[in-house]
Scaffold this active site. Structure first.
Site, PDB file in Angstrom:
ATOM      1  CG  ASN A  96       1.629   2.914   4.238  1.00  0.00           C
ATOM      2  OD1 ASN A  96       0.335   1.994   4.252  1.00  0.00           O
ATOM      3  ND2 ASN A  96       2.614   1.510   3.939  1.00  0.00           N
ATOM      4  CE  LYS A 112      -3.152  -0.798  10.549  1.00  0.00           C
ATOM      5  NZ  LYS A 112      -2.801   0.388  10.457  1.00  0.00           N
ATOM      6  CE1 TYR A 121      -2.817  -5.139  10.758  1.00  0.00           C
ATOM      7  CE2 TYR A 121      -5.087  -4.773  10.886  1.00  0.00           C
ATOM      8  CZ  TYR A 121      -3.827  -4.270  10.349  1.00  0.00           C
ATOM      9  OH  TYR A 121      -3.842  -3.457   9.208  1.00  0.00           O
ATOM     10  CB  ILE A 162      -0.854  -0.458   0.963  1.00  0.00           C
ATOM     11  CG1 ILE A 162      -1.753  -0.965   1.104  1.00  0.00           C
ATOM     12  CG2 ILE A 162      -1.884   0.900   1.234  1.00  0.00           C
ATOM     13  CD1 ILE A 162      -2.766  -1.384   2.408  1.00  0.00           C
TER      14      ILE A 162
HETATM   15  P1  NDP Z   1       3.286  -4.696   3.980  1.00  0.00           P
HETATM   16  O1  NDP Z   1       3.414  -5.693   4.370  1.00  0.00           O
HETATM   17  O2  NDP Z   1       2.872  -4.763   2.209  1.00  0.00           O
HETATM   18  O3  NDP Z   1       4.546  -3.399   4.633  1.00  0.00           O
HETATM   19  C1  NDP Z   1       4.030  -3.347   5.309  1.00  0.00           C
HETATM   20  C2  NDP Z   1       5.594  -2.158   5.314  1.00  0.00           C
HETATM   21  O4  NDP Z   1       5.564  -1.358   6.273  1.00  0.00           O
HETATM   22  C3  NDP Z   1       6.386  -1.883   3.867  1.00  0.00           C
HETATM   23  O5  NDP Z   1       7.095  -1.210   3.654  1.00  0.00           O
HETATM   24  C4  NDP Z   1       7.712  -2.791   5.568  1.00  0.00           C
HETATM   25  O6  NDP Z   1       8.851  -2.192   5.328  1.00  0.00           O
HETATM   26  C5  NDP Z   1       6.585  -1.014   6.454  1.00  0.00           C
HETATM   27  N1  NDP Z   1       7.342  -1.873   7.639  1.00  0.00           N
HETATM   28  C6  NDP Z   1       7.146  -2.554   8.443  1.00  0.00           C
HETATM   29  N2  NDP Z   1       7.609  -2.232   9.731  1.00  0.00           N
HETATM   30  C7  NDP Z   1       8.581  -1.305   9.899  1.00  0.00           C
HETATM   31  C8  NDP Z   1       9.257  -0.443  11.252  1.00  0.00           C
HETATM   32  N3  NDP Z   1       8.649  -0.852  11.856  1.00  0.00           N
HETATM   33  N4  NDP Z   1       9.474   0.691  10.674  1.00  0.00           N
HETATM   34  C9  NDP Z   1       9.613   1.390   9.145  1.00  0.00           C
HETATM   35  N5  NDP Z   1       8.523   0.302   7.866  1.00  0.00           N
HETATM   36  C10 NDP Z   1       8.580  -0.270   8.606  1.00  0.00           C
HETATM   37  O7  NDP Z   1       1.842  -4.347   4.264  1.00  0.00           O
HETATM   38  P2  NDP Z   1       0.506  -3.386   3.389  1.00  0.00           P
HETATM   39  O8  NDP Z   1       1.274  -2.446   2.424  1.00  0.00           O
HETATM   40  O9  NDP Z   1      -0.684  -5.155   3.103  1.00  0.00           O
HETATM   41  O10 NDP Z   1      -0.001  -2.815   4.343  1.00  0.00           O
HETATM   42  C11 NDP Z   1       0.368  -1.296   5.069  1.00  0.00           C
HETATM   43  C12 NDP Z   1      -0.785  -0.706   5.744  1.00  0.00           C
HETATM   44  O11 NDP Z   1      -2.301  -0.091   5.480  1.00  0.00           O
HETATM   45  C13 NDP Z   1      -0.018  -1.225   7.196  1.00  0.00           C
HETATM   46  O12 NDP Z   1      -0.462  -0.502   8.226  1.00  0.00           O
HETATM   47  C14 NDP Z   1      -1.542  -2.101   7.022  1.00  0.00           C
HETATM   48  O13 NDP Z   1      -2.161  -2.568   8.124  1.00  0.00           O
HETATM   49  C15 NDP Z   1      -2.551  -0.852   6.776  1.00  0.00           C
HETATM   50  N6  NDP Z   1      -3.376  -1.927   6.368  1.00  0.00           N
HETATM   51  C16 NDP Z   1      -3.530  -3.157   4.671  1.00  0.00           C
HETATM   52  C17 NDP Z   1      -4.795  -3.947   4.672  1.00  0.00           C
HETATM   53  C18 NDP Z   1      -4.038  -5.289   3.627  1.00  0.00           C
HETATM   54  O14 NDP Z   1      -5.235  -5.934   3.228  1.00  0.00           O
HETATM   55  N7  NDP Z   1      -3.035  -5.052   2.935  1.00  0.00           N
HETATM   56  C19 NDP Z   1      -5.933  -3.379   4.798  1.00  0.00           C
HETATM   57  C20 NDP Z   1      -5.994  -2.441   5.997  1.00  0.00           C
HETATM   58  C21 NDP Z   1      -5.009  -1.781   6.321  1.00  0.00           C
HETATM   59  P3  NDP Z   1      10.245  -2.853   6.271  1.00  0.00           P
HETATM   60  O15 NDP Z   1       9.980  -4.545   6.241  1.00  0.00           O
HETATM   61  O16 NDP Z   1      11.721  -2.721   4.762  1.00  0.00           O
HETATM   62  O17 NDP Z   1      10.592  -1.867   6.865  1.00  0.00           O
END
Ligand code: NDP
Length: 259
Positions: free
Chosen positions: A96, A167, A163, A23
């Site tokens: 995000n 949220k 989670y 996202i």
């Molecule tokens: P992904 O698992 O594809 O991506 C997660 C992202 O978060 C990665 O870019 C990761 O990068 C980053 N991240 C994780 N931990 C850290 C940290 N400690 N510091 C910095 N960056 C971090 O998840 P999504 O794209 O699916 O989700 C993105 C957001 O959308 C989240 O907040 C999720 O809760 C929310 N969301 C998702 C839904 C879905 O259905 N997919 C539905 C509703 C909400 P890296 O590992 O390199 O740090």
């Protein structure tokens, strides 16, 4: 200014945490398409750099990758300083970055609970705190937290208490920040997506038909949406087009929470 001009972000700077994939990447691309300089802020340096370069070449925007762990306050503070030095004060922060750990509540360890809350909620607070300080110094901005329908409803059948609690915490944080920072012209809003096809859910779609069907049964629209579906809403909340919208949560879930 025409109505569409109000959505433009030319000359603005937007930080997207977790902007390297899923996202976050789609939101970073959307903000760049709207004209913003975009900062991709995540832990994995290589994918952050690659994504920032790809967004720059796809959109013509100026981009920057800044490695950051959102749970590390010193790194978050340094990230905001780097952004200020490179592009000036951030005008937009998209919180995000997020994870889920799906284990039954009665088996969830304290360490697992803390990990989820620390990234999803504390990390969003730390980024808001430091980007917010810069915005206070420099005339305001817009903060958009990527929350979830899980802030409001239970998910079924997967267990994910940490989670959902994290949220729901973003909901209270957004209300309070919007209130405290209105006088500085900082608007704070949440977007609450339903299921979106990223790594987080693709695995289920591919390997667990029962769970995927349980999700789909609650949606009014049949398909689990691609991450790009969220771009227009986040551009709206980041731009002048939403100048009178603050303290709001906007659900974007294909009707999941209606049923
Ligand atoms: P992904 O698992 O594809 O991506 C997660 C992202 O978060 C990665 O870019 C990761 O990068 C980053 N991240 C994780 N931990 C850290 C940290 N400690 N510091 C910095 N960056 C971090 O998840 P999504 O794209 O699916 O989700 C993105 C957001 O959308 C989240 O907040 C999720 O809760 C929310 N969301 C998702 C839904 C879905 O259905 N997919 C539905 C509703 C909400 P890296 O590992 O390199 O740090």
């Amino acid at each position: 200014m025409t109505v569409l001009d109000q959505f433009r972000l030319d000359g603005r700077t937007a930080i997207v945490t977790g902007g390297n994939r899923g996202i976050g990447r789609a939101l970073a691309t959307a903000l760049a398409e709207a004209g913003a300089n975009v900062v991709v802020a995540n832990r994995d340096e290589e994918s952050g750099r690659e994504t920032a370069a790809e967004i720059a070449s796809e959109t013509g925007a100026d981009t920057l990758a800044v490695p950051v762990d959102v749970t590390d306050e010193a790194m978050v503070e340094a990230m905001v300083e780097t952004v200020r030095a490179e592009f000036g004060t951030p005008d937009v922060l998209v919180n995000n970055a997020g994870i889920t750990i799906n284990v039954p509540a009665e088996e969830m360890s304290l360490q697992e609970w803390r990990r989820v809350v620390e990234i999803n909620l504390t990390g969003a607070f730390l980024c808001a705190k430091h980007a917010g300080r810069a915005m206070i110094d420099d005339g305001g901005g817009s903060i958009v937290n990527v929350s979830s329908v899980s802030a409001f409803v239970a998910n079924h059948p997967q267990p994910q208490v940490g989670y959902n609690a994290s949220k729901a915490g973003l909901e209270g944080m957004k209300n309070q920040l919007a209130s405290e920072w209105a006088e500085y012209d900082i608007r704070v809003n949440n977007v609450n997506p339903g299921y979106i096809a990223t790594d987080m859910v693709e695995e289920v779609l591919e390997n667990d038909e029962t769970m995927a069907n349980a999700w789909r049964r609650r949606m009014l629209q049949d398909e689990i949406a691609p991450p790009e579906t969220l771009g227009p809403l986040v551009v709206f909340l980041s731009s002048e087009a939403s100048s009178y919208v603050t303290g709001e949560s906007v659900t974007i879930d294909g009707g999941y929470t209606v049923r």
